[in-house]
Scaffold this motif. Structure first.
Motif, PDB file in Angstrom:
ATOM      1  N   ASP A   1       0.829  -1.207   0.000  1.00  0.00           N
ATOM      2  CA  ASP A   1       0.000   0.000   0.000  1.00  0.00           C
ATOM      3  C   ASP A   1       0.861   1.255   0.000  1.00  0.00           C
ATOM      4  O   ASP A   1       0.551   2.243  -0.682  1.00  0.00           O
ATOM      5  CB  ASP A   1      -0.905   0.020   1.236  1.00  0.00           C
ATOM      6  N   ASP A   2       1.940   1.228   0.777  1.00  0.00           N
ATOM      7  CA  ASP A   2       2.819   2.394   0.854  1.00  0.00           C
ATOM      8  C   ASP A   2       3.465   2.677  -0.497  1.00  0.00           C
ATOM      9  O   ASP A   2       3.589   3.841  -0.903  1.00  0.00           O
ATOM     10  CB  ASP A   2       3.896   2.152   1.920  1.00  0.00           C
ATOM     11  N   VAL A   3       3.864   1.624  -1.215  1.00  0.00           N
ATOM     12  CA  VAL A   3       4.456   1.801  -2.545  1.00  0.00           C
ATOM     13  C   VAL A   3       3.470   2.478  -3.482  1.00  0.00           C
ATOM     14  O   VAL A   3       3.799   3.464  -4.158  1.00  0.00           O
ATOM     15  CB  VAL A   3       4.898   0.440  -3.129  1.00  0.00           C
ATOM     16  N   PHE A   4       2.239   1.987  -3.518  1.00  0.00           N
ATOM     17  CA  PHE A   4       1.280   2.519  -4.483  1.00  0.00           C
ATOM     18  C   PHE A   4       0.723   3.874  -4.050  1.00  0.00           C
ATOM     19  O   PHE A   4       0.257   4.642  -4.893  1.00  0.00           O
ATOM     20  CB  PHE A   4       0.183   1.496  -4.753  1.00  0.00           C
ATOM     21  N   HIS A   5       0.788   4.161  -2.776  1.00  0.00           N
ATOM     22  CA  HIS A   5       0.473   5.518  -2.331  1.00  0.00           C
ATOM     23  C   HIS A   5       1.465   6.499  -2.947  1.00  0.00           C
ATOM     24  O   HIS A   5       1.095   7.608  -3.373  1.00  0.00           O
ATOM     25  CB  HIS A   5       0.535   5.597  -0.807  1.00  0.00           C
TER      26      HIS A   5
ATOM     27  N   ALA B   1      10.498   2.741  -4.318  1.00  0.00           N
ATOM     28  CA  ALA B   1       9.232   2.165  -4.779  1.00  0.00           C
ATOM     29  C   ALA B   1       9.413   1.462  -6.112  1.00  0.00           C
ATOM     30  O   ALA B   1       8.899   0.353  -6.332  1.00  0.00           O
ATOM     31  CB  ALA B   1       8.172   3.261  -4.904  1.00  0.00           C
ATOM     32  N   TYR B   2      10.165   2.081  -7.007  1.00  0.00           N
ATOM     33  CA  TYR B   2      10.398   1.481  -8.322  1.00  0.00           C
ATOM     34  C   TYR B   2      11.313   0.265  -8.211  1.00  0.00           C
ATOM     35  O   TYR B   2      11.174  -0.690  -8.957  1.00  0.00           O
ATOM     36  CB  TYR B   2      10.981   2.519  -9.284  1.00  0.00           C
ATOM     37  N   ARG B   3      12.249   0.296  -7.262  1.00  0.00           N
ATOM     38  CA  ARG B   3      13.126  -0.855  -7.055  1.00  0.00           C
ATOM     39  C   ARG B   3      12.301  -2.057  -6.577  1.00  0.00           C
ATOM     40  O   ARG B   3      12.517  -3.186  -7.019  1.00  0.00           O
ATOM     41  CB  ARG B   3      14.227  -0.516  -6.044  1.00  0.00           C
ATOM     42  N   TYR B   4      11.338  -1.810  -5.670  1.00  0.00           N
ATOM     43  CA  TYR B   4      10.474  -2.910  -5.225  1.00  0.00           C
ATOM     44  C   TYR B   4       9.715  -3.508  -6.404  1.00  0.00           C
ATOM     45  O   TYR B   4       9.616  -4.738  -6.540  1.00  0.00           O
ATOM     46  CB  TYR B   4       9.467  -2.443  -4.170  1.00  0.00           C
ATOM     47  N   LEU B   5       9.160  -2.664  -7.255  1.00  0.00           N
ATOM     48  CA  LEU B   5       8.354  -3.160  -8.371  1.00  0.00           C
ATOM     49  C   LEU B   5       9.187  -4.020  -9.317  1.00  0.00           C
ATOM     50  O   LEU B   5       8.718  -5.041  -9.814  1.00  0.00           O
ATOM     51  CB  LEU B   5       7.720  -1.978  -9.113  1.00  0.00           C
ATOM     52  N   VAL B   6      10.431  -3.637  -9.535  1.00  0.00           N
ATOM     53  CA  VAL B   6      11.332  -4.448 -10.360  1.00  0.00           C
ATOM     54  C   VAL B   6      11.610  -5.784  -9.674  1.00  0.00           C
ATOM     55  O   VAL B   6      11.542  -6.851 -10.283  1.00  0.00           O
ATOM     56  CB  VAL B   6      12.648  -3.685 -10.630  1.00  0.00           C
ATOM     57  N   GLU B   7      11.921  -5.723  -8.384  1.00  0.00           N
ATOM     58  CA  GLU B   7      12.234  -6.946  -7.646  1.00  0.00           C
ATOM     59  C   GLU B   7      11.033  -7.881  -7.579  1.00  0.00           C
ATOM     60  O   GLU B   7      11.180  -9.109  -7.651  1.00  0.00           O
ATOM     61  CB  GLU B   7      12.697  -6.597  -6.238  1.00  0.00           C
ATOM     62  N   SER B   8       9.833  -7.307  -7.454  1.00  0.00           N
ATOM     63  CA  SER B   8       8.637  -8.145  -7.348  1.00  0.00           C
ATOM     64  C   SER B   8       8.394  -8.953  -8.617  1.00  0.00           C
ATOM     65  O   SER B   8       7.851 -10.064  -8.564  1.00  0.00           O
ATOM     66  CB  SER B   8       7.411  -7.280  -7.027  1.00  0.00           C
TER      67      SER B   8
END
Length: 227
Positions: free
Chosen positions: A27-31, A208-215
């Motif tokens: 939620d924090d990422v997409f916020h 946030a973008y690093r998380y999305l890549v890792e996911s």
């Protein structure tokens, strides 16, 4: 009411976190990225997400006449899939967007008002693992670039099929890894070195973008998902 699961860990990107903490972290990422979500997808797919979404809408295949057709777009946030399906379908096509993140939904509502979808697309805050929707009520269910962010994917899938009418279809669109020799190394370099830096510049948040890549890297590859 669902029973609480025994405490166990799951992944949040490359990090191991308690299962019950993942939703809050997502939620924090997409916020942080809500206002630049479409730009995020452009960065992560080099713009190809638009063609992929068109292919998804073609697969949904809403009727072109006045026959009622109800779509539920799970984790649909800004409404992109819902708008495309309603535009492709006829006068009887309606869409409901479900998302756990209110900031994403607010962007979707604003877009719906600006683009003429306020009467045909509705937005509801809700969790993919426990949809606030009646069973056997929708003709199609979609989730685009969202399933990998769900803490309990099995629950989300069960909920999607619960709300489908008999004969209804579930369609999932998700990022994956590149399996072309040479291109995979280029994409990895771009993903881990370029995307977070651009995210830091355009959105002020490289993490946030690093998380999305890792996911994406942690999500199961297609061959491991086949029965």
């Amino acid at each position: 009411m669902r029973e609480t699961s025994p405490a166990r860990d799951t992944h949040f990107g490359f990090r191991s976190v308690p299962l019950d903490d993942k939703q809050r972290l997502v939620d924090d990422v997409f916020h942080k990225v809500a206002r630049r979500y479409d730009l995020m997808n452009d960065l992560m797919s080099a713009g190809l997400h638009r063609a992929w979404k068109n292919a998804l809408v073609t697969a949904v295949d809403p009727p072109h006449g006045i026959r009622p057709f109800a779509l539920i777009d799970i984790a649909g946030g800004t409404g992109d899939i819902a708008f495309r399906v309603v535009a492709q379908g006829g006068a009887g096509t309606r869409a409901t967007v479900i998302d756990v993140n209110e900031e994403m939904l607010e962007v979707g509502r604003e877009r719906a008002a600006l683009e003429g979808f306020a009467e045909t697309v509705s937005f509801i805050e809700g969790n993919a693992e426990e949809l606030p929707i009646a069973e056997k009520s929708h003709d199609a269910a979609t989730i685009a670039f969202g399933i990998r962010n769900v803490p309990r994917i099995d629950r989300a899938l069960a909920e999607a099929f619960r709300v489908l009418k008999p004969g209804g279809r579930f369609l999932c669109l998700e990022f994956s890894t590149v399996d072309v020799p040479g291109l995979d190394a280029i994409y990895d370099f771009y993903s881990f070195n370029v995307i977070p830096r651009i995210g830091g510049i355009v959105a002020g948040d490289s993490d946030a973008y690093r998380y999305l890549v890792e996911s994406i890297r942690r999500f199961p590859k297609p061959e491991t998902c086949r029965p």
